[in-house]
Design a protein around this motif. Structure first.
Motif, PDB file in Angstrom:
ATOM      1  N   SER A 134     -10.490  -5.189   9.115  1.00  0.00           N
ATOM      2  CA  SER A 134     -10.618  -6.099   7.971  1.00  0.00           C
ATOM      3  C   SER A 134     -10.802  -5.306   6.688  1.00  0.00           C
TER       4      SER A 134
ATOM      5  N   LEU B  76      -7.510  -3.862   5.630  1.00  0.00           N
ATOM      6  CA  LEU B  76      -6.619  -4.926   5.151  1.00  0.00           C
ATOM      7  C   LEU B  76      -7.032  -5.406   3.753  1.00  0.00           C
ATOM      8  N   ILE B  77      -8.313  -5.646   3.563  1.00  0.00           N
ATOM      9  CA  ILE B  77      -8.798  -6.136   2.262  1.00  0.00           C
ATOM     10  C   ILE B  77      -8.576  -5.075   1.181  1.00  0.00           C
TER      11      ILE B  77
ATOM     12  N   SER C 225      -4.623  -4.451   0.597  1.00  0.00           N
ATOM     13  CA  SER C 225      -3.901  -5.610   0.033  1.00  0.00           C
ATOM     14  C   SER C 225      -4.403  -5.915  -1.368  1.00  0.00           C
ATOM     15  N   GLY C 226      -5.726  -5.807  -1.559  1.00  0.00           N
ATOM     16  CA  GLY C 226      -6.286  -6.087  -2.884  1.00  0.00           C
ATOM     17  C   GLY C 226      -5.800  -5.114  -3.936  1.00  0.00           C
TER      18      GLY C 226
ATOM     19  N   LEU D  94      -2.907  -3.360  -3.723  1.00  0.00           N
ATOM     20  CA  LEU D  94      -1.459  -3.130  -3.666  1.00  0.00           C
ATOM     21  C   LEU D  94      -0.765  -3.304  -5.027  1.00  0.00           C
TER      22      LEU D  94
ATOM     23  N   LEU E 286      -2.037  -3.237  -7.955  1.00  0.00           N
ATOM     24  CA  LEU E 286      -2.511  -2.210  -8.894  1.00  0.00           C
ATOM     25  C   LEU E 286      -1.770  -0.894  -8.652  1.00  0.00           C
TER      26      LEU E 286
ATOM     27  N   LEU F 185      -8.116  -2.421 -15.515  1.00  0.00           N
ATOM     28  CA  LEU F 185      -7.790  -3.019 -14.216  1.00  0.00           C
ATOM     29  C   LEU F 185      -8.402  -2.226 -13.064  1.00  0.00           C
TER      30      LEU F 185
ATOM     31  N   ILE G  18     -10.991  -3.673 -10.705  1.00  0.00           N
ATOM     32  CA  ILE G  18     -10.618  -4.312  -9.423  1.00  0.00           C
ATOM     33  C   ILE G  18     -10.750  -3.277  -8.306  1.00  0.00           C
TER      34      ILE G  18
ATOM     35  N   LEU H 276     -13.293  -3.392  -5.126  1.00  0.00           N
ATOM     36  CA  LEU H 276     -12.749  -3.357  -3.755  1.00  0.00           C
ATOM     37  C   LEU H 276     -13.237  -2.128  -2.996  1.00  0.00           C
TER      38      LEU H 276
END
Lengths: 268, 242
Positions: B186, B189-190, B193-194, B196, B198, B217, B220, B224
């Protein structure tokens, strides 16, 4: 001030990142939830299976107890009482040794009583372990049983079989014999049938036994309902014998067809 | 981590007038860099949990533990280089490959339980070629290789989704929430994907003189990053219970 293009890209990146995060969060939550549901379903199935096994065990214990009670009753009523008569007769003989006529009469009576006791004991012993079954195998054991039931005149039992010689494992043979006997008893008790036909066939290392009768039958669904209710101890006992022999049992009955019970037992 | 290199850029933050970015607009570049540094050094948390759980003796998760230790070393080296005004981009670009290597080796162990294949090694070799090509041949050596990072993210997202698919299909775990693998997967994946979008657009932002937007930015990424290390800490904690 930042360019419009820069703002558009910022928008795109933030929306894209949030979109992706939302998507993966849903995926992760779905997997966690799905696994939880599957786990709950699995444990529910396990619980039902354990409950069912317990019911089968209870039923087989109850049937065994019932058989013991029956045998104890037979021995007490038929053998115990008559032995007492023999004992009394022997006491009379001891007291009246000089009365030859009376002694002869009492001895004759005792011989007759002892013959009756012998017959009763043989009956009980046959009930426990049919000699034709242990000596000649399942098919011949069932043929003998069919003959005895037909001889009672209440119902006609015929055995139809392909030509094959087969001896199963002794325990399996006995369990299968008792299973078929119990099914026939149920038909006699509940179906109101006039005729039962037992079919035997060997198919791809499986012994196929089909019991057909002209009475009121029952189907798988009705059997399951009875097993799940508090009734149907006999059916549960049948089910436990089915498991012991690794067999598959199927009840079929419809208005268009005769009632049929099929047992498929692996030979090996 | 990449933000360390942005110290080399002379950024001038200006106000953004969209309310959606209200939080971002109030953060100054120094704050953003501090947040980024904090998030990078947050790696110490899962390392501590890993040590408590003796994860370094667990063959299933040791790759992730080594990755975290390696990340901490790279953070220290890149900070030292940045403080001495030495270009640290090379360190960051080589980190991309090692990150990919450790995570793929972690997944290799999981997938090998179902089907052994050399595909993972081929993928590692191909990715190494890609990193070398983009760093030394196609790209300016002074720029962060975001193309390789984007490709890495896409491949690792596919790995994570495949792992979830197998977990569901084969019912690998009875109680998935108590399994360290579920949490590590997880986290991967988080995080990827979060980030990507950027990663994909950061090259564009660097090339089009939008470094200030890029820097903002990066909040972010920092958030994450913290989330990633927190989830990995949970995974290592669960490993202790196992």
């Amino acid at each position: 001030m930042e360019s419009t293009q820069g703002l558009n890209i910022t928008n795109l990146i933030i929306s894209g990142s949030l979109g992706m995060l939302t998507l993966v969060s849903f995926i992760i939550a779905f997997i966690a939830q799905y696994q939880k549901k599957i786990l709950a379903h699995k444990s529910e199935l396990q619980r039902t299976e354990t409950e069912f096994q317990k019911q089968l065990l209870d039923a087989s214990v109850e049937v065994a107890e019932e058989e013991r009670r029956k045998i104890a009753g037979n021995i007490h009523d038929d053998v115990g009482l008559t032995i007492n008569v023999v004992k009394l007769n022997l006491s009379k003989i001891k007291k009246n040794l000089k009365d030859t006529e009376l002694v002869n009469e009492l001895i004759e009576t005792d011989i007759k009583i002892l013959e009756d006791i012998h017959t009763t004991l043989r009956g009980i012993s046959h009930e426990l372990m049919p000699p034709s079954l242990s000596l000649l195998g399942l098919k011949k054991g069932l043929r003998e049983m069919s003959r005895q039931i037909s001889a009672s005149g209440k119902i006609k039992v015929d055995l139809v079989s392909d030509e094959f010689e087969l001896r199963l494992d002794k325990k399996k043979e006995l369990q299968l014999y008792r299973l078929i006997k119990e099914l026939i008893n149920n038909i006699i008790k509940h179906a109101g049938a006039n005729q039962i036909i037992l079919h035997f066939a060997l198919d791809q290392e499986k012994l196929i036994t089909i019991i057909e009768h002209d009475g009121i039958g029952i189907n798988d669904q009705e059997v399951m309902t009875l097993i799940n209710s508090q009734k149907g101890i006999g059916l549960k006992s049948i089910q436990s014998r089915v498991q012991l022999t690794n067999s598959k049992l199927n009840y079929a009955y419809s208005a268009a067809e005769v009632a049929k019970i099929t047992i498929k037992t692996p030979v090996l | 981590m990449v933000v360390e290199s942005l110290i080399h850029y002379k950024v001038n933050l200006k106000r953004l007038y969209k309310p959606f970015f209200i939080y971002i607009q109030f953060m100054h570049s120094d704050q953003i860099i501090s947040l980024s540094r904090l998030s990078s050094y947050f790696v110490i948390v899962p390392i501590i949990f890993g040590l408590i759980s003796k994860i370094n003796t667990n063959k299933d998760f040791i790759q992730i533990f080594y990755l975290l230790v390696f990340t901490l070393l790279i953070e220290i080296i890149s900070t030292l280089l940045a403080n001495r005004d030495i270009n640290n981009i090379f360190v960051i670009n080589s980190f991309t490959f090692f990150e990919f290597l450790f995570v793929v080796l972690f997944y290799k162990r999981f997938f090998d339980a179902f089907k052994k294949t050399h595909f993972h090694f081929i993928l590692i070799a191909l990715f190494l070629c890609l990193v070398i090509f983009t760093t030394f041949l196609a790209n300016n050596i002074k720029l962060i290789d975001n193309f390789s990072v984007s490709i890495e993210a896409i491949i690792l997202i596919v790995y994570a989704l495949l792992a979830f698919f197998i977990i569901m299909k084969k019912m690998v775990y009875e109680d998935v929430l108590s399994t360290p693998f579920f949490w590590i997967n997880s986290a991967v994946l988080i995080y990827f994907s979060g980030n990507l979008f950027l990663f994909i657009f950061s090259t564009y932002l660097q090339n089009h003189n939008e470094s200030s937007v890029y820097l903002k930015l990066y909040i972010i990424h920092s958030i994450l990053n913290i989330l990633y290390y927190l989830i990995l800490s949970i995974a290592f904690w669960k490993a202790r219970k196992v």
